[in-house]
Design a protein around this motif. Structure first.
Motif, PDB file in Angstrom:
ATOM      1  N   TYR A  59      35.299 -16.346  12.432  1.00 39.91           N
ATOM      2  CA  TYR A  59      34.197 -15.799  13.193  1.00 39.91           C
ATOM      3  C   TYR A  59      33.064 -16.801  13.298  1.00 39.91           C
ATOM      4  N   ALA A  60      32.322 -16.700  14.375  1.00 39.49           N
ATOM      5  CA  ALA A  60      31.066 -17.417  14.462  1.00 39.49           C
ATOM      6  C   ALA A  60      30.108 -16.874  13.411  1.00 39.49           C
ATOM      7  N   ASP A  61      29.281 -17.755  12.857  1.00 36.68           N
ATOM      8  CA  ASP A  61      28.343 -17.319  11.827  1.00 36.68           C
ATOM      9  C   ASP A  61      27.440 -16.192  12.314  1.00 36.68           C
ATOM     10  N   SER A  62      27.103 -16.202  13.580  1.00 36.82           N
ATOM     11  CA  SER A  62      26.169 -15.231  14.117  1.00 36.82           C
ATOM     12  C   SER A  62      26.725 -13.808  14.163  1.00 36.82           C
ATOM     13  N   VAL A  63      28.041 -13.660  14.056  1.00 37.35           N
ATOM     14  CA  VAL A  63      28.638 -12.330  14.161  1.00 37.35           C
ATOM     15  C   VAL A  63      29.345 -11.895  12.886  1.00 37.35           C
ATOM     16  N   LYS A  64      29.402 -12.749  11.892  1.00 36.49           N
ATOM     17  CA  LYS A  64      30.077 -12.390  10.643  1.00 36.49           C
ATOM     18  C   LYS A  64      29.441 -11.151  10.021  1.00 36.49           C
ATOM     19  N   GLY A  65      30.287 -10.243   9.602  1.00 38.28           N
ATOM     20  CA  GLY A  65      29.819  -9.001   9.016  1.00 38.28           C
ATOM     21  C   GLY A  65      29.541  -7.914  10.015  1.00 38.28           C
ATOM     22  N   ARG A  66      29.489  -8.254  11.293  1.00 34.98           N
ATOM     23  CA  ARG A  66      29.219  -7.261  12.333  1.00 34.98           C
ATOM     24  C   ARG A  66      30.405  -7.045  13.263  1.00 34.98           C
ATOM     25  N   PHE A  67      31.143  -8.112  13.551  1.00 31.85           N
ATOM     26  CA  PHE A  67      32.278  -8.037  14.467  1.00 31.85           C
ATOM     27  C   PHE A  67      33.584  -8.153  13.690  1.00 31.85           C
ATOM     28  N   THR A  68      34.617  -7.521  14.206  1.00 34.53           N
ATOM     29  CA  THR A  68      35.947  -7.607  13.627  1.00 34.53           C
ATOM     30  C   THR A  68      36.966  -7.809  14.740  1.00 34.53           C
ATOM     31  N   ILE A  69      37.799  -8.817  14.588  1.00 30.88           N
ATOM     32  CA  ILE A  69      38.874  -9.055  15.533  1.00 30.88           C
ATOM     33  C   ILE A  69      40.191  -8.606  14.905  1.00 30.88           C
ATOM     34  N   ASP A  70      41.021  -7.956  15.696  1.00 30.18           N
ATOM     35  CA  ASP A  70      42.364  -7.628  15.252  1.00 30.18           C
ATOM     36  C   ASP A  70      43.292  -7.623  16.461  1.00 30.18           C
ATOM     37  N   ARG A  71      44.570  -7.455  16.200  1.00 32.85           N
ATOM     38  CA  ARG A  71      45.543  -7.509  17.286  1.00 32.85           C
ATOM     39  C   ARG A  71      46.688  -6.563  17.004  1.00 32.85           C
TER      40      ARG A  71
END
Length: 121
Positions: A59-71
């Motif tokens: 993750y980009a540092d700016s979104v860590k802890g807020r965004f989650t990617i999955d597939r």
């Protein structure tokens, strides 16, 4: 034939959540890494999150802890769950994937058309 289509963008208030989806379609042999980029007005396109075929994420540092990617490999779909959204998250979000078409011997990079995310009160 191979196509990536994003969905789920829209207008949301600060602190709200959105879930973006990106589905790959067409004649696909396999998909390697998938990810999300974004481009804000006046800014360069930047990597938001990536996920390998094995599920490893970054993750980009700016979104860590807020965004989650999955597939979901069975559905050829990648998701981006965005929580605690901030005005700085406003951008066009682009899905990307390394895909080997059924008719090809190699992987190529594919991009979606983008979906607008606007965070504003």
């Amino acid at each position: 034939q191979v196509q990536l289509v994003e969905s789920g963008g829209g207008l949301v208030q600060p602190g709200g959540s959105l879930r973006l989806s990106c589905a790959a379609s067409g004649s696909i042999f396999s998909i390697n890494a998938m990810g999300w980029y974004r481009q804000a007005p006046g800014e360069q396109r930047e990597l938001v999150a990536g996920i390998t075929s094995g599920g490893e994420t970054n993750y980009a540092d700016s979104v860590k802890g807020r965004f989650t990617i999955d597939r979901d490999n069975a559905k050829n779909t990648v998701y981006l769950q965005m929580n605690s959204l901030e005005p700085g998250d406003t951008a066009v979000y682009y899905c990307t994937a390394q895909i080997r078409p059924g008719s090809s011997w190699k992987y190529s990079i594919y991009w979606g058309q983008g979906t607008q995310v606007t965070v504003s009160s």
